[in-house]
Design an enzyme around this catalytic site. Structure first.
Site, mmCIF file in Angstrom:
data_model
loop_
_atom_site.group_PDB
_atom_site.id
_atom_site.type_symbol
_atom_site.label_atom_id
_atom_site.label_comp_id
_atom_site.label_asym_id
_atom_site.label_seq_id
_atom_site.Cartn_x
_atom_site.Cartn_y
_atom_site.Cartn_z
ATOM 1 N N TYR A 135 0.105 10.082 4.819
ATOM 2 C CA TYR A 135 -0.334 10.378 6.182
ATOM 3 C C TYR A 135 0.717 11.296 6.800
ATOM 4 O O TYR A 135 1.908 11.024 6.725
ATOM 5 C CB TYR A 135 -0.461 9.092 7.014
ATOM 6 C CG TYR A 135 -1.011 7.915 6.230
ATOM 7 C CD1 TYR A 135 -2.348 7.874 5.855
ATOM 8 C CD2 TYR A 135 -0.182 6.858 5.837
ATOM 9 C CE1 TYR A 135 -2.853 6.810 5.131
ATOM 10 C CE2 TYR A 135 -0.678 5.795 5.112
ATOM 11 C CZ TYR A 135 -2.007 5.770 4.753
ATOM 12 O OH TYR A 135 -2.498 4.718 4.022
ATOM 13 N N ARG A 136 0.277 12.350 7.432
ATOM 14 C CA ARG A 136 1.218 13.329 7.955
ATOM 15 C C ARG A 136 2.092 12.706 9.045
ATOM 16 O O ARG A 136 1.697 11.743 9.707
ATOM 17 C CB ARG A 136 0.462 14.536 8.503
ATOM 18 C CG ARG A 136 -0.253 14.245 9.819
ATOM 19 C CD ARG A 136 -1.122 15.392 10.248
ATOM 20 N NE ARG A 136 -1.549 15.242 11.621
ATOM 21 C CZ ARG A 136 -2.764 15.519 12.062
ATOM 22 N NH1 ARG A 136 -3.697 15.918 11.217
ATOM 23 N NH2 ARG A 136 -3.056 15.392 13.337
ATOM 24 N N ASP A 163 -5.473 21.573 9.544
ATOM 25 C CA ASP A 163 -5.794 20.563 8.537
ATOM 26 C C ASP A 163 -6.546 21.133 7.343
ATOM 27 O O ASP A 163 -6.888 22.318 7.293
ATOM 28 C CB ASP A 163 -6.594 19.419 9.185
ATOM 29 C CG ASP A 163 -6.009 18.068 8.826
ATOM 30 O OD1 ASP A 163 -5.790 17.819 7.623
ATOM 31 O OD2 ASP A 163 -5.760 17.263 9.742
ATOM 32 N N GLU A 181 -0.964 1.332 -6.028
ATOM 33 C CA GLU A 181 -0.867 2.748 -6.406
ATOM 34 C C GLU A 181 0.181 2.979 -7.487
ATOM 35 O O GLU A 181 0.058 3.915 -8.282
ATOM 36 C CB GLU A 181 -0.544 3.601 -5.176
ATOM 37 C CG GLU A 181 -1.704 3.811 -4.228
ATOM 38 C CD GLU A 181 -1.994 2.624 -3.321
ATOM 39 O OE1 GLU A 181 -3.018 2.645 -2.605
ATOM 40 O OE2 GLU A 181 -1.189 1.654 -3.310
ATOM 41 N N ASN A 192 0.847 -1.183 0.000
ATOM 42 C CA ASN A 192 0.000 0.000 0.000
ATOM 43 C C ASN A 192 0.883 1.233 0.000
ATOM 44 O O ASN A 192 1.921 1.279 0.669
ATOM 45 C CB ASN A 192 -0.917 0.047 1.223
ATOM 46 C CG ASN A 192 -1.819 1.282 1.202
ATOM 47 O OD1 ASN A 192 -2.709 1.381 0.366
ATOM 48 N ND2 ASN A 192 -1.569 2.219 2.095
ATOM 49 N N TRP A 247 -1.978 7.580 10.677
ATOM 50 C CA TRP A 247 -2.926 6.891 9.787
ATOM 51 C C TRP A 247 -4.218 6.621 10.547
ATOM 52 O O TRP A 247 -4.245 6.111 11.649
ATOM 53 C CB TRP A 247 -2.340 5.618 9.183
ATOM 54 C CG TRP A 247 -1.649 4.667 10.100
ATOM 55 C CD1 TRP A 247 -2.087 4.179 11.296
ATOM 56 C CD2 TRP A 247 -0.375 4.042 9.869
ATOM 57 N NE1 TRP A 247 -1.185 3.300 11.820
ATOM 58 C CE2 TRP A 247 -0.127 3.189 10.969
ATOM 59 C CE3 TRP A 247 0.563 4.091 8.830
ATOM 60 C CZ2 TRP A 247 1.026 2.420 11.064
ATOM 61 C CZ3 TRP A 247 1.704 3.326 8.939
ATOM 62 C CH2 TRP A 247 1.932 2.500 10.045
#
Length: 640
Positions: A177-178, A288, A237, A173, A191
Site C-alpha cells: 500500500y502506498r 495511479d 505471503e 499479512n 490501505w
C-alpha cells in the site's frame, strides 16, 4: 534459486544485460519517474535502471520487474507458466485418491516441500539491521523517496512490503500500500477497506490498541511480488515467496516493534505503528496505475519509530501511470500463476486467462473455457466475480477453445461472430476497486459479462439476426455534428464494432445519439458502439480502449437498442451502445470529482530532454506525456 539479497538480483540483471547504471545526477523529485516512464514504454519494457547519483546516500532501483524476462528472473523460472504447472501438479497430487499405505508414503516427499516453504524466525539481528536508527535519527526524508507526477500530494513510497498482524490470532499479512511522506517520522498508510491490513486495523480499533507495523524495502525480489499477489486471507505471503524461491524466508524480529517479523535480507526496514485514536490524515492525490490520478481522501497515520538498513542498501521504487508500466508485468505474473488455483478450486472449466494492458488489471479480463453445456459462459462469469480480487472486475469476456485469446483480432472476430447483444451480454453490479473513478458511488458499480462462446441451440434466440457481411458504409454518421471522429476500420475485418468520439454539450446526448444511429438500416452491420470523448483519437485503438474502460460504468452507461431488422425480415436487430465518455455533474448528474489523466510537467520534460544524452540510455526517446497533453482538462489532479 533464492537470491541472497537485492544486490545479488541487481548483479544478475547486469550480467544478463538487463540493467543500466545511470551515474548522471537525476532528481528523485519527478525526474527519475519521467526517465522511467520513457524507458518502461520502450519495446519489451526497456531495461531496469539503477540511479546511482540521486543527491542521497542510497541508489534507487527502478523498473526491475518491467519485462517478462525480468519477472521470470525475479521468480527464477524460464517462463511464468512453469509456476502454474507446478501448482497444478501439487493440487492434483493432494486431491488424488490414496487407496493404500504406499500411495500415502509416496506423498511424504511432496508434503516435506510444504515445510521447506514455511517462513522461519531466526534469533539475533538480520542484515537488514546492520544500521539502526531510532528517535529523530529515524528520518524517512533521508531516503530518496521519489515524487512521481506533478500533482502528487508529495513523495510516496511506492514499493513497500507492509507487515501487519491480526491482534487476536496473530496471523500475518504482507501487502503493498502506498505511503505518502508527510515528515521525518510520519507517512500515510493507504490501505483500502477491502484489504486485509485494513481489517487488522479495524480489530485494533475495537481493542483500543496501537497497531504495530513494519515496512520492508528490497531483499529477494520474490517478496515484493508476493505482497502484490491475490492470495486468500489465510495464506501467508511468505509461504508463497518460499515456494517461488524454493527456500524458506528467514525473518527477524523488529527492533522497536518486536511483535512483527521482517525478512532478514531486506535493504531497509521502517518500523512504527498506526494509532486508531489518531485523526486520519488527508492523503493524495497520487498518479495511479489506472493512468488517472486517484484523488485525496482520509487514511491512517503511520508513525515511524525506527529505520534500519543494510550498509550497502539500495532503495527500490516503481512508478504507475498510463500503461504500459512496470506493474503490467507483475499483473501478468499473477494472471499466469493464479490460473491453476482458480481452475482447481472455483472454475474447473477455465483453460486460460488474459488481462490486456489496456484494462489496467481489473477493468478488462478475458477468460477461455472448455464449454460443454448451455449457459456455461454465464456460470463462469458469476464464479469469477466471486473469486478473491476478481470481485473488482468490470468487463469480463468469455470465449471457448475455438480461438487463441491472446490473438486479440482473432478473438474479437470469434466473440462477435457468436454474440447476440440482446441475449449474450450480462449486466450486474457489485464491489469495485476504490480507484475506479467511473462509479457513481465509491467502490460500488456496474459489471458487464460478454459471452463470446459458440452457442448451442438452447442459447440462440429464434429471432436473432444471422451474421453476414454487412454494409460497411458509415458515411451517414457525418450528419451528426457532435461526432468528431469515427473508427470503422474493424468492420471489414469481421468485427462489427464502431469506436465513436463525441463532444457532449447536453444531457442524455450519448443515449440519444445511439438511438438515432441505430435507426439507420446501415447500422445493422454493427453489434456494438463504443463512445469515447472528443479528445480521444478513436483510430488509436489501444488508447481509446484504455480510456473507454476507465470511464464506463456498465450498469449506468449501457444502451441496448432492439428493433425489427430492415435487412433480414422476421429477425430482430440489436446493438449495444456503451458510453465511455467523461461524466460531469452538468450533463450526466455525476456527483463525484472526475480525475485527470497523468502527464509530466513541461519543466520536467525539458530537464530530462537536456540530460538524456548523458544517461547512457541510447537514442533519444521523447516523453510519452506529449501524446496526452491535449487530453487533460486544466492542470490540476481534478478535472477543471
Amino acid at each position: 534459486m533464492a537470491y541472497k539479497n537485492q544486490k545479488e538480483f541487481i548483479d544478475a540483471l547486469e550480467r544478463a544485460g538487463e540493467l543500466v547504471r545511470i551515474r548522471e545526477y537525476v532528481d528523485p523529485k519527478l525526474e527519475i519517474a519521467e526517465i522511467t516512464d520513457r524507458v518502461s514504454k520502450m519495446p519489451g519494457g526497456g531495461k531496469a535502471l539503477l540511479f546511482e547519483n540521486t543527491g542521497y546516500a542510497f541508489p534507487v532501483l527502478m523498473n526491475a520487474y518491467g519485462s517478462e524476462r525480468r519477472v521470470c528472473m525475479a521468480l527464477d523460472v524460464a517462463e511464468l507458466d512453469d509456476v502454474a504447472r507446478e501448482i497444478e501438479g501439487l493440487f492434483h497430487m493432494l486431491s488424488a485418491p490414496k487407496e493404500g499405505i504406499l500411495d500415502k508414503l509416496k506423498m511424504l516427499p511432496e508434503l516435506g516441500k510444504f515445510a521447506s516453504w514455511m517462513p522461519k524466525v531466526r534469533s539475533g539481528r538480520g542484515e537488514c539491521q546492520q544500521v539502526v536508527l531510532t528517535g529523530d535519527a529515524a528520518d524517512i526524508t533521508k531516503l530518496p523517496v521519489i515524487t512521481c507526477w506533478p500533482k502528487d500530494g508529495g513523495p510516496f513510497v511506492t514499493l513497500p512490503v507492509i507487515h501487519t498482524k491480526e491482534p487476536n490470532s496473530g496471523a500475518r499479512n504482507v501487502g503493498m500500500y502506498r505511503m505518502q511522506v508527510f515528515g521525518p517520522q510520519l507517512t500515510g498508510m493507504h490501505w483500502h477497506k477491502h484489504k486485509v491490513s485494513a481489517k487488522h486495523f479495524g480489530e485494533y480499533k475495537k481493542l483500543g490498541k496501537r497497531m504495530p507495523v513494519a515496512v520492508a524495502l528490497g531483499g529477494d525480489p520474490a517478496y515484493a511480488y508476493s505482497a502484490t499477489a491475490p492470495l486468500p486471507e489465510n495464506v501467508d505471503e511468505y509461504m508463497l515467496a518460499g515456494f517461488l524461491r524454493k527456500k524458506k524466508v528467514e525473518l527477524v524480529k523488529c527492533i522497536t516493534q518486536p511483535d512483527i517479523e521482517v525478512p532478514a535480507d531486506a535493504d531497509f526496514i521502517i518500523e512504527g505503528y498506526v494509532d486508531p485514536a489518531d485523526e486520519l490524515i488527508w492523503e493524495g492525490p497520487f498518479g495511479d496505475h489506472t493512468g488517472y490520478y486517484s484523488l485525496p481522501d482520509f487514511y491512517p497515520r503511520f508513525h515511524i519509530t525506527a529505520i534500519t538498513h543494510r550498509k550497502d542498501a539500495v532503495y527500490p521504487a516503481t512508478i504507475v501511470g498510463i500503461p504500459p508500466q512496470e506493474d503490467a508485468w507483475l499483473i501478468k505474473a499473477s494472471e499466469r500463476i493464479f490460473l491453476a488455483p482458480m481452475k482447481m478450486t472455483m472454475v474447473p472449466e477455465i483453460v486460460d486467462m488474459d488481462m490486456p494492458v489496456e484494462g489496467v488489471a481489473h477493468n478488462l479480463v478475458i477468460a477461455q473455457i472448455d464449454k460443454s453445456y448451455a449457459g456455461q459462459g454465464q456460470k463462469v462469469m458469476n464464479a469469477m466475480w466471486g473469486a478473491g480480487q476478481m470481485m473488482f472486475n468490470k468487463i469480463l469476456v468469455v470465449a471457448d477453445k475455438g480461438v487463441k485469446i491472446q490473438d486479440y483480432e482473432a478473438l474479437a472476430q470469434y466473440v462477435f461472430k457468436h454474440l447476440n447483444p440482446a441475449t449474450d451480454i450480462s449486466i450486474a453490479q457489485g464491489p469495485m476497486d476504490v480507484l475506479d473513478h467511473s462509479c457513481s458511488k465509491l467502490g460500488f458499480g456496474g459489471k458487464m459479462g460478454i459471452d463470446g462462446t459458440a452457442k448451442s441451440d438452447e442459447e440462440i434466440a429464434d429471432d436473432a439476426m444471422v451474421a453476414e457481411d454487412g454494409n460497411w458504409d458509415m458515411s451517414f454518421l457525418n450528419a451528426f455534428p457532435e461526432i468528431t471522429n469515427v473508427n470503422a476500420s474493424l468492420l471489414p475485418k469481421g468485427i462489427p464494432v464502431l469506436v465513436v468520439a463525441v463532444e457532449k454539450t447536453k444531457r442524455n446526448q450519448v443515449r440519444d445519439l445511439h438511438d438515432a444511429i441505430c435507426s439507420h438500416a446501415a447500422a445493422e452491420s454493427v453489434k456494438m458502439i463504443l463512445y469515447v470523448e472528443h479528445t480521444v483519437d478513436p483510430q488509436d485503438l489501444g488508447v481509446a480502449l484504455w480510456r473507454f474502460c476507465n470511464n464506463m460504468d456498465p450498469r449506468r452507461d449501457y444502451n441496448l437498442v432492439q428493433r425489427p431488422s430492415e435487412t433480414q425480415p422476421g429477425k430482430t436487430f440489436a446493438c449495444m451502445g456503451l458510453d465511455g465518455t467523461r461524466k460531469t455533474k452538468e450533463l450526466d448528474n455525476f456527483q463525484r470529482d472526475w480525475p485527470n489523466i497523468i502527464v509530466a510537467g513541461d519543466a520536467t520534460i525539458a530537464s530530462v530532454d537536456e540530460k538524456w544524452n548523458k544517461l547512457g540510455l541510447g537514442a533519444f526517446v521523447p516523453s510519452p506525456s506529449l501524446k496526452f497533453k491535449h487530453q487533460i482538462y486544466g492542470e490540476e489532479a481534478v478535472v477543471q
